[in-house]
Write a protein that holds these residues in place. Sequence first.
Motif, PDB file in Angstrom:
ATOM      1  N   LEU A 375       0.706  -1.183   0.024  1.00 19.28           N
ATOM      2  CA  LEU A 375       0.060  -0.024  -0.028  1.00 19.28           C
ATOM      3  C   LEU A 375       0.812   1.175   0.115  1.00 19.28           C
ATOM      4  O   LEU A 375       0.611   2.337  -0.656  1.00 19.28           O
ATOM      5  N   ASN A 376       1.944   1.261   0.965  1.00 20.62           N
ATOM      6  CA  ASN A 376       2.710   2.421   0.737  1.00 20.62           C
ATOM      7  C   ASN A 376       3.211   2.883  -0.849  1.00 20.62           C
ATOM      8  O   ASN A 376       3.151   3.958  -1.077  1.00 20.62           O
ATOM      9  N   ALA A 377       3.767   1.827  -1.490  1.00 18.44           N
ATOM     10  CA  ALA A 377       4.302   2.292  -2.922  1.00 18.44           C
ATOM     11  C   ALA A 377       2.935   2.614  -3.595  1.00 18.44           C
ATOM     12  O   ALA A 377       3.008   3.476  -4.441  1.00 18.44           O
ATOM     13  N   LEU A 378       1.823   1.863  -3.469  1.00 16.74           N
ATOM     14  CA  LEU A 378       0.633   2.378  -4.154  1.00 16.74           C
ATOM     15  C   LEU A 378       0.114   3.960  -3.715  1.00 16.74           C
ATOM     16  O   LEU A 378      -0.077   4.663  -4.608  1.00 16.74           O
ATOM     17  N   LEU A 379       0.327   4.287  -2.571  1.00 19.01           N
ATOM     18  CA  LEU A 379       0.079   5.662  -2.154  1.00 19.01           C
ATOM     19  C   LEU A 379       0.930   6.663  -2.894  1.00 19.01           C
ATOM     20  O   LEU A 379       0.533   7.750  -3.309  1.00 19.01           O
ATOM     21  N   ARG A 380       2.110   6.259  -2.684  1.00 17.60           N
ATOM     22  CA  ARG A 380       3.358   7.157  -3.613  1.00 17.60           C
ATOM     23  C   ARG A 380       2.904   7.228  -4.932  1.00 17.60           C
ATOM     24  O   ARG A 380       3.027   8.342  -5.512  1.00 17.60           O
ATOM     25  N   GLU A 381       2.447   6.227  -5.521  1.00 13.92           N
ATOM     26  CA  GLU A 381       2.154   6.215  -7.116  1.00 13.92           C
ATOM     27  C   GLU A 381       0.996   7.258  -7.246  1.00 13.92           C
ATOM     28  O   GLU A 381       0.762   8.055  -8.199  1.00 13.92           O
TER      29      GLU A 381
END
Lengths: 384, 599
Positions: A375-381
């Motif tokens: 999720l953290n990577a998804l949020l960054r995207e």
Amino acid sequence: MDDWRHGGFGLYLHWPFCTSKCPYCDFNSHVAAQVDQTRWQHAYLAEIDRIAEETDDRVLNTVFFGGGTPSLMDPDLVAAILDRIGARWRRANDFEVTLEANPGSVEAGRFRAYGAAGVNRLSMGVQALNDRDLKRLGRMHSVAEARRAFDIARDTFGRVSFDLIYARQDQALDDWRRELTEALSMAVDHFSLYQLTVEEGTVFGARAAAGHLKGLPDEDRASDMYLITQEICEAAGLPAYEISNHARPGSESRHNLIYWRYGDYAGIGPGAHGRLTSPAGRWATEAPRGPEEWLQRVETAGNGETPRELLSSSDQATEYLLMGMRLSEGIVLGRWQALRGADIPADRITGLIDLGLLWHSEGRIGATSTGRPVLNALLRELLA
Amino acid sequence: MTELAQIRNFSIVAHIDHGKSTLADRLIQSTGTVADRDMKAQLLDSMDIERERGITIKANTVRIDYKAKDGKSYVLNLIDTPGHVDFGYEVSRSMRAVEGSLLVVDASQGVEAQTLANVYQAIDANHEIVPVLNKIDLPAAEPEQVKAQIEDVIGLDASEAIPISAKSGLGIPDVLEAIVTRLPAPKGDRNAPLKAMLVDSWYDAYLGVVVMIRVMDGVIRKGDRIKMMQTGALYGVDRLAVLKPKMTDIAELGPGEIGVFTASIKQVRDTRVGDTITHERKGCETALPGFKPSQPVVFCGLFPVDAADFEALRDAIEKLALNDASFSTEMETSAALGFGFRMGFLGLLHLEVVRDRLEREYDLDLITTAPSVVFKLHMKDGEVRDLHNPADMPDLTYVDHIEEPRIKATIMVPDDYLGDVLKLCQDRRGIQMDLTYAGNRAMVVYDLPLAEVVFDFYDRLKSVTKGYASFDYQMMGYREDWLVKMSILVNDEPVDALSIMVHRDRAEARGRVMVEKLKELIPRHMFKIPIQAAIGGRVIARETLSAMRKDVTAKCYGGDATRKRKLLDKQKAGKKKMRQFGKVEIPQEAFINALKMDG
């Protein structure tokens, strides 16, 4: 409509004391030999009155006693606080009052009194069903004590949740599978299942930095543990409604949903944060972490908060996204775009959908079961 | 004006850290040239980078007034020279302006490779050389052995070497006396037409270009109309001064003297080091021989991390060029990195110094691509092209053969580490030319491809010898070899800034190391990423960076919103330090670190 109404309104009270500090815990907790509960009562009631001044036209959905170890609070103190709250706000029909409790025998002796004071949901910090690991986690209770406390809680409160920590040192995948299955057999309707996180500023953090914290799972094993957690809970009828929270449908923590749905919440007590909407906009509130500092501030200035910060609309958009995307129900795309003041490029959404990380349906977007563990990577995207 | 007999011009030759700058400080201090309260360590190293790194980059000069034991007053002109191999050209031209040298050797370390290189330049310039043993007060000092080394390795008589401690001041009066008694006075004819050598020039924000000269014949005065003999440019002398080391005006400079002038010259590039300066009228007939201009040997691309900073980078480079004529620059466009500059440097340290100054003095964030040397492409049609950038490599069908620059590397090393040094040189395609011993130290001479040295050779040498080896090199010309361009593909897209020229026999090994390194350097993404090395269309090494499996915060409640928001904002800013290639983000340090070889 004010944006916060999408999430509701709750009250968080922080009790900052513990009998001992756990080595993994980075919450605002303090070990004190003696606590003057009368002095604390005055301070809490004064703060409740102050918050009520600006919000007494609202319906209050929830109250949450967090800590620290709120089960160290004198039941009379809890009762006085809830009485004052009842006098200041109209309460929702499904009004929820949660108290976090240690599953020790001493605490269990107070459960009935908390129930009488108005607490209707207990959240128990069981953490492990294995005495060796409980010791390693610095917990003072045993598995047997926790089970007894749980039984008492089950008889006393309509709703009981308990916390477990997994991905512990030397924990094999099968160890966790067995432990989780055992936990599910205890007829619980709500679980918080946290992957052990080594935080800076904790004993574990220092040990890890010195290279002494051994046997923690690597990314692959941690990921496998997360996946079987989802499988087992789902099969038992307690799917994840949030990254680390599982419930039978209808038994979700209403208070925590206010955070994740980005509603308004008042934070009272040392280190407590709040989000409060006024005609001027949405405020981030915060109180000093030190118990004595907070008390003195309340007693002398009549206000426990440090100066409030007005959140920009784009800050609110980020917060709504980062909180809301934790939920299986995801976020309302239109609400997020209204806060960020611009539509998100369509290809950013479709790109993530193509990667199988995001779903988009009926005006909502959310992380898929593949997207949730990253999720953290998804949020960054999404924020890029 | 000072009589020739009362002038001594000298430089100090030393290996880095052997105490050259400290000795210079003591000479300045003990003669009262600078008041004690104005003394700061390493007075002559004026750039921050020089002081920080303990190195001298630009030649500097100071005029010292000294009353000798014979009762007479002397003018001593010290030209402090750089010690590092990259700035060797500065050393050679400074040497030509003086008559003698102090050879400073650390009595606990002995003769090192740079000592050798610099002392040979002093010998070439016909210098009288006075050996000085520094750090004589250290417990590890071995003066007799070091004297023997000076005699064996360099071939100089060391029997009258002066023992000193520049740090404590011990022996400094002896050094001053030796300068007067053992070094020759300059020669020259006061009545001949003006003939002065342009030793150095630099840019000063207030004065414009300051030119350092050594007068050979004749006299130069303020207000004179002068001519630069190579460029033909004419100027009027605005200001004439000597450096003490503060600029101190003087009416005239005669034969043997060293000083500076300003003449409304706009940029350093308008002056040529080694040029002969004479009067516009009644000038001298023959010019001094002059110097070969220094040639950049190492090239790399410099790109702004934030594409919006391109203009700022251009301005910064132009400003630096005002004061440093030794780097070359041209615009470069990279598919991967956007607009930037291809810059040529005298060596790797020079590259680092310029990059540091750009980043620090102009507050720029830069991506530096892999350093490369200049390859000579012999095309089938007979044309010879210089290749500064592997990305510009033409189609091989047009290329007959490729030549690369070779160097003669001299390495001095304690014999305990000799095996490691030989292995390192062999691994870098070296050919051994010589191996001799002086005591327990070996001197190894290798013929090496510059391309293999330019990157991390010096770091590797330091690490395999625990810092005990010293290294120096000279360019040796070009030689043909089987060289190919190796491309790197990330997620099936070529990243031009990562392509390198490599020997065909070593391509597989280099390719494997590079893709493995990149696998470590590129963070996991939400999808898997193939990383390949290829020659032409043929993949020679491949790794797969697996997809990220877990990156999620376990607990996030009401009290965490602020912190998590700020963290995400910070990460968003951090993303700016990454470059996007298709869907893949590559961190800026990957462009240099991918090239590092551990073996």
